[in-house]
Design an enzyme around this catalytic site. Structure first.
Site, PDB file in Angstrom:
ATOM      1  N   HIS A  78     -20.515 -36.712 -33.729  1.00  0.00           N
ATOM      2  CA  HIS A  78     -21.558 -35.782 -33.317  1.00  0.00           C
ATOM      3  C   HIS A  78     -22.692 -35.857 -34.320  1.00  0.00           C
ATOM      4  CE1 HIS A  78     -23.559 -32.127 -32.010  1.00  0.00           C
ATOM      5  NE2 HIS A  78     -22.908 -32.307 -30.880  1.00  0.00           N
ATOM      6  N   ASP A  84     -16.540 -33.114 -25.669  1.00  0.00           N
ATOM      7  CA  ASP A  84     -16.250 -33.888 -24.468  1.00  0.00           C
ATOM      8  C   ASP A  84     -14.928 -34.631 -24.516  1.00  0.00           C
ATOM      9  OD1 ASP A  84     -18.361 -33.184 -22.897  1.00  0.00           O
ATOM     10  OD2 ASP A  84     -19.710 -34.625 -23.854  1.00  0.00           O
TER      11      ASP A  84
HETATM   12  N1  CMC Z   1     -17.068 -44.628 -32.375  1.00  0.00           N
HETATM   13  C1  CMC Z   1     -17.190 -45.529 -33.403  1.00  0.00           C
HETATM   14  N2  CMC Z   1     -18.136 -45.446 -34.363  1.00  0.00           N
HETATM   15  C2  CMC Z   1     -18.997 -44.411 -34.293  1.00  0.00           C
HETATM   16  C3  CMC Z   1     -18.926 -43.448 -33.265  1.00  0.00           C
HETATM   17  C4  CMC Z   1     -17.919 -43.588 -32.293  1.00  0.00           C
HETATM   18  N3  CMC Z   1     -17.813 -42.701 -31.292  1.00  0.00           N
HETATM   19  N4  CMC Z   1     -19.925 -42.534 -33.430  1.00  0.00           N
HETATM   20  C5  CMC Z   1     -20.574 -42.915 -34.534  1.00  0.00           C
HETATM   21  N5  CMC Z   1     -20.023 -44.054 -35.068  1.00  0.00           N
HETATM   22  C6  CMC Z   1     -20.405 -44.733 -36.309  1.00  0.00           C
HETATM   23  C7  CMC Z   1     -21.685 -45.532 -36.127  1.00  0.00           C
HETATM   24  O1  CMC Z   1     -21.413 -46.861 -35.748  1.00  0.00           O
HETATM   25  C8  CMC Z   1     -22.280 -45.420 -37.514  1.00  0.00           C
HETATM   26  O2  CMC Z   1     -21.581 -46.301 -38.365  1.00  0.00           O
HETATM   27  P1  CMC Z   1     -22.348 -47.043 -39.584  1.00  0.00           P
HETATM   28  O3  CMC Z   1     -22.788 -45.941 -40.497  1.00  0.00           O
HETATM   29  O4  CMC Z   1     -21.353 -47.953 -40.183  1.00  0.00           O
HETATM   30  O5  CMC Z   1     -23.508 -47.758 -38.971  1.00  0.00           O
HETATM   31  C9  CMC Z   1     -21.924 -44.012 -37.978  1.00  0.00           C
HETATM   32  O6  CMC Z   1     -20.719 -43.709 -37.260  1.00  0.00           O
HETATM   33  C10 CMC Z   1     -22.977 -42.953 -37.646  1.00  0.00           C
HETATM   34  O7  CMC Z   1     -23.273 -43.036 -36.260  1.00  0.00           O
HETATM   35  P2  CMC Z   1     -24.696 -42.788 -35.626  1.00  0.00           P
HETATM   36  O8  CMC Z   1     -24.757 -43.483 -34.303  1.00  0.00           O
HETATM   37  O9  CMC Z   1     -25.755 -43.107 -36.633  1.00  0.00           O
HETATM   38  O10 CMC Z   1     -24.644 -41.210 -35.452  1.00  0.00           O
HETATM   39  P3  CMC Z   1     -25.579 -40.374 -34.505  1.00  0.00           P
HETATM   40  O11 CMC Z   1     -25.641 -39.029 -35.095  1.00  0.00           O
HETATM   41  O12 CMC Z   1     -26.857 -41.088 -34.255  1.00  0.00           O
HETATM   42  O13 CMC Z   1     -24.786 -40.356 -33.101  1.00  0.00           O
HETATM   43  C11 CMC Z   1     -23.313 -39.719 -31.366  1.00  0.00           C
HETATM   44  C12 CMC Z   1     -24.015 -39.284 -32.658  1.00  0.00           C
HETATM   45  C13 CMC Z   1     -22.637 -38.498 -30.734  1.00  0.00           C
HETATM   46  C14 CMC Z   1     -24.360 -40.266 -30.375  1.00  0.00           C
HETATM   47  C15 CMC Z   1     -22.269 -40.811 -31.697  1.00  0.00           C
HETATM   48  O14 CMC Z   1     -21.285 -40.294 -32.578  1.00  0.00           O
HETATM   49  C16 CMC Z   1     -21.595 -41.397 -30.454  1.00  0.00           C
HETATM   50  O15 CMC Z   1     -22.142 -42.342 -29.873  1.00  0.00           O
HETATM   51  N6  CMC Z   1     -20.424 -40.846 -30.019  1.00  0.00           N
HETATM   52  C17 CMC Z   1     -19.784 -41.261 -28.788  1.00  0.00           C
HETATM   53  C18 CMC Z   1     -20.466 -40.591 -27.589  1.00  0.00           C
HETATM   54  C19 CMC Z   1     -20.112 -39.131 -27.467  1.00  0.00           C
HETATM   55  O16 CMC Z   1     -18.947 -38.741 -27.548  1.00  0.00           O
HETATM   56  N7  CMC Z   1     -21.154 -38.297 -27.209  1.00  0.00           N
HETATM   57  C20 CMC Z   1     -20.957 -36.860 -26.956  1.00  0.00           C
HETATM   58  C21 CMC Z   1     -21.541 -36.002 -28.034  1.00  0.00           C
HETATM   59  S1  CMC Z   1     -21.018 -34.286 -27.874  1.00  0.00           S
HETATM   60  C22 CMC Z   1     -21.709 -33.761 -26.388  1.00  0.00           C
HETATM   61  C23 CMC Z   1     -23.159 -33.508 -26.522  1.00  0.00           C
HETATM   62  O17 CMC Z   1     -23.524 -32.387 -26.940  1.00  0.00           O
HETATM   63  O18 CMC Z   1     -23.968 -34.379 -26.215  1.00  0.00           O
END
Ligand code: CMC
Length: 428
Positions: free
Chosen positions: A307, A364
């Site tokens: 998240h 989720d």
């Molecule tokens: N699986 C594997 N690696 C992950 C995941 C994941 N689900 N989420 C983040 N990472 C890694 C990412 O690769 C990065 O690694 P590194 O630092 O080595 O490059 C690190 O964790 C930080 O990730 P980010 O993409 O920079 O984080 P963000 O804050 O931009 O993204 C997120 C947040 C929710 C989009 C992401 O965690 C994700 O894609 N999760 C899966 C989709 C999901 O479950 N979304 C629902 C969110 S809750 C409902 C809502 O309110 O929307």
């Protein structure tokens, strides 16, 4: 002495005041930055940028706190109802009995949509994803209520627009599913409560008797409460951004639905179940999927994990996990996918990749398991999220209007070609 940050640029010092929120959150106020220094800030994905001041929802990602108007999500999920929470979000306080009764009656008397909506619905192919249909139908409400196009109308008229949005979204959502199934639509029954009415419109057929299971209605009500607001997330920021141009509430909410649809946001609930089913169908080896999620060369992510704001745990996930257990046992369902989800959670929570990045199950991860148990098809999962998020979108839109927030218009750092000389097509 007032706190401030001093920046030094080209040998000159500039004072930037510190703004402190009611929960002692601090921000650097850069409103005069460009005027004073010529500089802008760059913050991809707004990871460090507050776009508004807001009285609605408090979220502390480090400590896993979520409160609507000061009330903890745990209390609201346990003791309140979705309509009570909607009132709280939109008007700022919990309603007394008279206020709640009026609010409920107002909503019940506007659940019907214009018959012409059926013709619009008929135009969508049955393969249409219900989120696309819902976004279009909500936008089409501007055609049936043209006065809603003007967000500067009286408080009473704006309130009418708000009540209609809350009242009609369940009808439009259920009808978007009926279109998918190529079944006749079911009209609202205003003797039922908000969730019962939606469930009946979704699952029943016009000529066949139907009794709503109270376990299902209660589970849905709780899920909607948990999704009701989440401060400046992608879809809410979209609603505010669109509304900041003085677009109507319906147009702004329609855009919010579109933003919610993506798998990184609300669409994750559908993606989680697809992932869990995929794990099961491919033999149940969780390790392969964990490795794929960790592999930087593989676009796969563990859906339902991570998240932007929560870095210790998502309080909604804790409540939902327990609710999933309860609903499955009350309905006597033994879903093998729940077992896979629990195993996956356990492995990920002990893996340094996920621990070091603060990646925990989010709201989720378990919500889809409840939707599955109550018979909601996968491509309707995100529609359920939209139903829940509606009062949040409305309250944020209303707050933006009442605060007279300026039009949203970020800056950029241009990195394209500098001035080029145009050449005639024959000389290229
Ligand atoms: N699986 C594997 N690696 C992950 C995941 C994941 N689900 N989420 C983040 N990472 C890694 C990412 O690769 C990065 O690694 P590194 O630092 O080595 O490059 C690190 O964790 C930080 O990730 P980010 O993409 O920079 O984080 P963000 O804050 O931009 O993204 C997120 C947040 C929710 C989009 C992401 O965690 C994700 O894609 N999760 C899966 C989709 C999901 O479950 N979304 C629902 C969110 S809750 C409902 C809502 O309110 O929307």
């Amino acid at each position: 002495m007032a706190e401030k940050v001093i920046i030094n640029y080209k040998g000159k010092e500039y004072d930037l005041p510190i703004i402190t929120g009611s929960e002692d959150e601090k921000a650097i106020d850069i409103s005069s930055l460009r005027k004073d220094t010529g500089l802008v800030t760059l913050d991809r994905g707004f990871k460090n940028t507050g776009s508004v001041t807001s009285n609605i929802t408090f979220l502390n990602g480090e400590e896993g706190i979520l409160r609507y108007r000061g009330y903890p999500i745990e209390d609201l999920a346990e003791k309140s109802t979705f309509l009570e929470v909607s009132y709280l979000l939109i008007y700022g306080n919990l309603p007394n009995e008279i206020e709640l009764s009026k609010f409920t009656n107002d909503i019940s008397s506007h659940t019907l949509v214009h018959e012409d909506v059926k013709s619009i619905l008929d135009g969508f192919p049955s393969k249409s994803h219900p989120m696309g249909v819902l976004s279009s139908l909500v936008s089409s409400l501007t055609a049936f209520y043209p006065k809603s196009l003007d967000p500067n109308r009286s408080k009473e008229e704006i309130n009418g627009t708000i009540i209609r949005a809350l009242a009609k979204l369940p009808t439009l959502a259920a009808w978007s599913y009926k279109n998918r199934m190529r079944q006749p639509v079911v009209y609202p029954d205003n003797s039922l409560n908000y969730c019962e009415n939606f469930i009946r419109m979704m699952f029943s057929l016009p000529t066949v008797g139907y009794e709503v299971n109270p376990v299902v209605a209660k589970a849905l009500d709780k899920l909607l409460i948990l999704h009701a607001d989440h401060e400046q997330n992608c879809s809410t920021s979209t609603v505010r951004m669109v509304g900041s141009s003085h677009a109507s509430l319906y147009t702004s909410v329609s855009s919010g639905i579109a933003a919610l649809w993506g798998p990184l946001h609300g669409g994750a609930n559908q993606a989680v179940i697809e992932m869990l089913e995929n794990i099961r169908e491919s033999g149940g080896d969780i390790g392969i999927f964990i490795d794929k999620a960790k592999d930087k060369n593989d676009p796969f992510r563990l859906m339902g994990f991570g998240h932007r704001v929560y870095k210790s745990f998502d309080p909604r996930a804790t409540i939902i996990k327990k609710a999933a257990d309860d609903v499955l046992s009350q309905l006597g369902i033994n879903d093998p996918v729940l077992e896979i989800a629990m195993k996956l959670e356990k492995v990920a929570l002990n893996d340094d990749y996920f621990i070091s990045r603060g990646l925990y199950p989010n709201v989720d991860f378990y919500s889809g398991i409840i939707y599955r148990a109550i018979g909601v098809p996968k491509d309707m999962f995100t529609v359920m999220f939209a139903l829940g998020r509606l009062p949040g979108w409305i309250s944020q839109w209303k707050e933006m209007r009442e605060n007279h927030d300026p039009i949203g218009r970020p800056r950029q750092i241009y990195t394209g070609p500098t001035l080029r000389t145009y050449t005639d097509i024959n000389n290229r």
